[in-house]
Design an enzyme around this catalytic site. Structure first.
Site, PDB file in Angstrom:
ATOM      1  N   TYR A 154      -9.362   3.485  -5.198  1.00 46.45           N
ATOM      2  CA  TYR A 154      -8.471   4.625  -5.399  1.00 46.45           C
ATOM      3  C   TYR A 154      -8.577   5.311  -6.754  1.00 46.45           C
ATOM      4  O   TYR A 154      -7.969   6.363  -6.950  1.00 46.45           O
ATOM      5  CB  TYR A 154      -7.022   4.192  -5.131  1.00 46.45           C
ATOM      6  CG  TYR A 154      -6.871   3.631  -3.739  1.00 46.45           C
ATOM      7  CD1 TYR A 154      -7.157   4.418  -2.622  1.00 46.45           C
ATOM      8  CD2 TYR A 154      -6.509   2.303  -3.530  1.00 46.45           C
ATOM      9  CE1 TYR A 154      -7.065   3.892  -1.349  1.00 46.45           C
ATOM     10  CE2 TYR A 154      -6.412   1.785  -2.254  1.00 46.45           C
ATOM     11  CZ  TYR A 154      -6.685   2.582  -1.165  1.00 46.45           C
ATOM     12  OH  TYR A 154      -6.599   2.067   0.099  1.00 46.45           O
ATOM     13  N   ARG A 205     -11.243   2.608  11.742  1.00 48.20           N
ATOM     14  CA  ARG A 205     -12.397   2.462  10.847  1.00 48.20           C
ATOM     15  C   ARG A 205     -12.716   0.990  10.683  1.00 48.20           C
ATOM     16  O   ARG A 205     -11.811   0.183  10.485  1.00 48.20           O
ATOM     17  CB  ARG A 205     -12.097   3.075   9.476  1.00 48.20           C
ATOM     18  CG  ARG A 205     -13.328   3.452   8.662  1.00 48.20           C
ATOM     19  CD  ARG A 205     -12.981   3.720   7.204  1.00 48.20           C
ATOM     20  NE  ARG A 205     -12.695   2.486   6.493  1.00 48.20           N
ATOM     21  CZ  ARG A 205     -11.590   2.257   5.794  1.00 48.20           C
ATOM     22  NH1 ARG A 205     -10.645   3.182   5.702  1.00 48.20           N
ATOM     23  NH2 ARG A 205     -11.409   1.098   5.184  1.00 48.20           N
ATOM     24  N   SER A 260      -6.286  -2.710   1.647  1.00 42.31           N
ATOM     25  CA  SER A 260      -6.652  -2.145   0.348  1.00 42.31           C
ATOM     26  C   SER A 260      -7.123  -3.205  -0.643  1.00 42.31           C
ATOM     27  O   SER A 260      -7.051  -3.008  -1.851  1.00 42.31           O
ATOM     28  CB  SER A 260      -5.479  -1.355  -0.262  1.00 42.31           C
ATOM     29  OG  SER A 260      -5.251  -0.174   0.469  1.00 42.31           O
ATOM     30  N   GLU A 297     -13.343  -6.234   9.094  1.00 37.48           N
ATOM     31  CA  GLU A 297     -12.015  -5.926   9.643  1.00 37.48           C
ATOM     32  C   GLU A 297     -12.010  -4.539  10.253  1.00 37.48           C
ATOM     33  O   GLU A 297     -12.917  -3.737  10.027  1.00 37.48           O
ATOM     34  CB  GLU A 297     -10.947  -6.002   8.553  1.00 37.48           C
ATOM     35  CG  GLU A 297     -11.139  -4.998   7.425  1.00 37.48           C
ATOM     36  CD  GLU A 297     -10.050  -5.108   6.364  1.00 37.48           C
ATOM     37  OE1 GLU A 297      -9.152  -4.245   6.378  1.00 37.48           O
ATOM     38  OE2 GLU A 297     -10.100  -6.033   5.539  1.00 37.48           O
ATOM     39  N   GLY A 330      -7.219   5.447   5.500  1.00 33.04           N
ATOM     40  CA  GLY A 330      -6.703   6.296   4.437  1.00 33.04           C
ATOM     41  C   GLY A 330      -7.199   7.728   4.521  1.00 33.04           C
ATOM     42  O   GLY A 330      -8.301   8.002   5.005  1.00 33.04           O
ATOM     43  N   ASP A 389     -14.966  -2.003   8.625  1.00 37.49           N
ATOM     44  CA  ASP A 389     -15.677  -2.290   7.387  1.00 37.49           C
ATOM     45  C   ASP A 389     -16.712  -3.382   7.627  1.00 37.49           C
ATOM     46  O   ASP A 389     -16.442  -4.363   8.339  1.00 37.49           O
ATOM     47  CB  ASP A 389     -14.700  -2.736   6.305  1.00 37.49           C
ATOM     48  CG  ASP A 389     -13.684  -1.645   5.964  1.00 37.49           C
ATOM     49  OD1 ASP A 389     -14.006  -0.461   6.162  1.00 37.49           O
ATOM     50  OD2 ASP A 389     -12.578  -1.979   5.507  1.00 37.49           O
ATOM     51  N   ASN A 438      -9.483  -1.126  10.647  1.00 41.69           N
ATOM     52  CA  ASN A 438      -8.315  -0.438  10.085  1.00 41.69           C
ATOM     53  C   ASN A 438      -7.757   0.536  11.117  1.00 41.69           C
ATOM     54  O   ASN A 438      -8.482   1.410  11.597  1.00 41.69           O
ATOM     55  CB  ASN A 438      -8.721   0.332   8.828  1.00 41.69           C
ATOM     56  CG  ASN A 438      -9.319  -0.581   7.770  1.00 41.69           C
ATOM     57  OD1 ASN A 438      -8.613  -1.147   6.961  1.00 41.69           O
ATOM     58  ND2 ASN A 438     -10.636  -0.732   7.785  1.00 41.69           N
ATOM     59  N   GLU A 447       0.823  -1.218   0.000  1.00 39.61           N
ATOM     60  CA  GLU A 447       0.000   0.000   0.000  1.00 39.61           C
ATOM     61  C   GLU A 447       0.860   1.274   0.000  1.00 39.61           C
ATOM     62  O   GLU A 447       0.397   2.344   0.390  1.00 39.61           O
ATOM     63  CB  GLU A 447      -0.928  -0.022   1.212  1.00 39.61           C
ATOM     64  CG  GLU A 447      -1.938  -1.157   1.166  1.00 39.61           C
ATOM     65  CD  GLU A 447      -2.765  -1.257   2.423  1.00 39.61           C
ATOM     66  OE1 GLU A 447      -3.691  -0.440   2.590  1.00 39.61           O
ATOM     67  OE2 GLU A 447      -2.478  -2.145   3.246  1.00 39.61           O
TER      68      GLU A 447
END
Length: 350
Positions: free
Chosen positions: A256, A295, A190, A310, A316, A297, A312, A13
């Site tokens: 992205y 964060r 990612s 998961e 990002g 998901d 984070n 990443e």
């Protein structure tokens, strides 16, 4: 303040990290800080030099960032570019420059950024940094371990197993797997190396792709549904955001490449489901010991069942990232978000 925004490193990443770093560095400069955007792996020059006034030329020596490519970087090429060819994860002068900063803003993503190793090193050197500590970072980064924490804390998560490279020859039936399933690296991010496997003919290829990145995988039941994310800042959940890719699933390209995904915040959900998602995000962060910001998901099935995928630890902060959009939904602009992250992070050192 004098701030190092640490980015890059040697991670799949890497490119995303630079974009996060560029955005953060720009916001902090806008607020009057002296900021160096530094590549953790390449460092600054190749020999010890006078660094006493390094922040006076902060913009001049900062990394220049390119656009994020549609595929993950070739790390072998990145390694070959380093002049000293050292195996040290920290490039020349990185530690010395970070020790001079009032705080290091962690813009790293992926391995040696979110797995706790950098945080542990910084603790030993007495370097102040943003985000969670080394232990909670390590727990969250390992999807197998994080899944066990979710289960123990009554956070719904897809059924799954871990698989080591030495077990790759085992057939799906031997492992108790059913199709379709999701194959992904255990500690990646990612969506790099992730495949949705719909039949056994695609299973081996999915393993080979995931094993390109790591020696341990997670294989989960496939849940068809809508994708959501919830950020938590200082123990409080932000509004839920929905990610709806125009094609395929929420993979590296769709994350992205601008225009590849429709993102809606606050998500169009019944308040009861939105409240559950936010509560699960807070519970997950607490279970893993995550502080400052994180964060989670989620997937929501057609039967309105929630699944936590998961957590984070360093979300990002790119132009298409989710956390800044969630913050904007509660009236917090990007500059304010960066300042809040620094403020909360500094409080743990007081």
């Amino acid at each position: 303040m004098n701030i190092v925004v640490l980015a890059g490193g040697l991670s799949a990443e890497r490119d995303v990290s630079f974009k996060t770093g560029e955005m953060v560095a720009g916001a902090l400069r806008e607020n009057g800080h002296r900021v160096i955007l530094l590549d953790m792996f390449m460092g600054y020059h190749d020999s010890e030099e006078e660094l006493s006034d390094i922040f006076s030329k902060s913009e001049e020596i900062s990394v220049k960032v390119e656009e994020i490519a549609e595929t993950a970087p070739d790390l072998a090429k990145v390694r070959a570019m380093r002049k000293d060819q050292s195996a040290n994860a920290f490039g020349p002068n990185v530690i010395a420059m970070c020790r001079q900063a009032d705080i290091v803003f962690m813009a790293l993503h992926g391995e040696n950024g979110e797995n706790g190793k950098v945080q542990a090193a910084f603790d030993l050197f007495g370097i102040r940094y943003t985000g969670s500590g080394y232990l909670s970072s390590a727990l969250a980064m390992n999807k197998d371990i994080a899944k066990q924490f979710f289960i123990k804390n009554d956070i719904p998560t897809p059924a799954g197993i871990s698989l080591k490279r030495s077990e790759a020859e085992k057939k799906p039936a031997e492992l108790g797997l059913h199709m379709p399933c999701v194959v992904k690296p255990c500690c990646g991010g990612s969506s790099i190396g992730v495949s949705i496997v719909r039949d056994e003919s695609a299973y081996q290829a999915a393993l080979e792709e995931a094993f390109r990145w790591e020696d341990e995988l997670i294989i989960e039941e496939y849940i068809s549904g809508r994708e959501f994310s919830v950020a938590v800042i200082d123990g409080e959940a932000l509004p839920v955001i929905e990610m709806a890719p125009l094609e395929g699933f929420y993979d590296y390209k769709n994350k992205y490449k601008a225009g590849s995904t429709v993102e809606t915040c606050p998500a169009d959900l019944p308040e009861e489901i939105s409240a559950k998602l936010r509560a699960y995000a807070v519970r997950a962060a607490k279970a893993l010991g995550l502080t400052t910001y994180s964060r989670c998901d989620f997937l929501l099935s057609g039967e309105n069942k929630i699944y936590c995928l998961e957590a984070n630890t360093l979300p990002g902060m790119t132009p298409t990232s989710l956390l800044p959009q969630e913050a904007q939904a509660v009236g917090m602009n990007f500059v304010q978000l960066c300042e809040k992250i620094i403020k909360i992070s500094l409080e743990k050192y007081e």
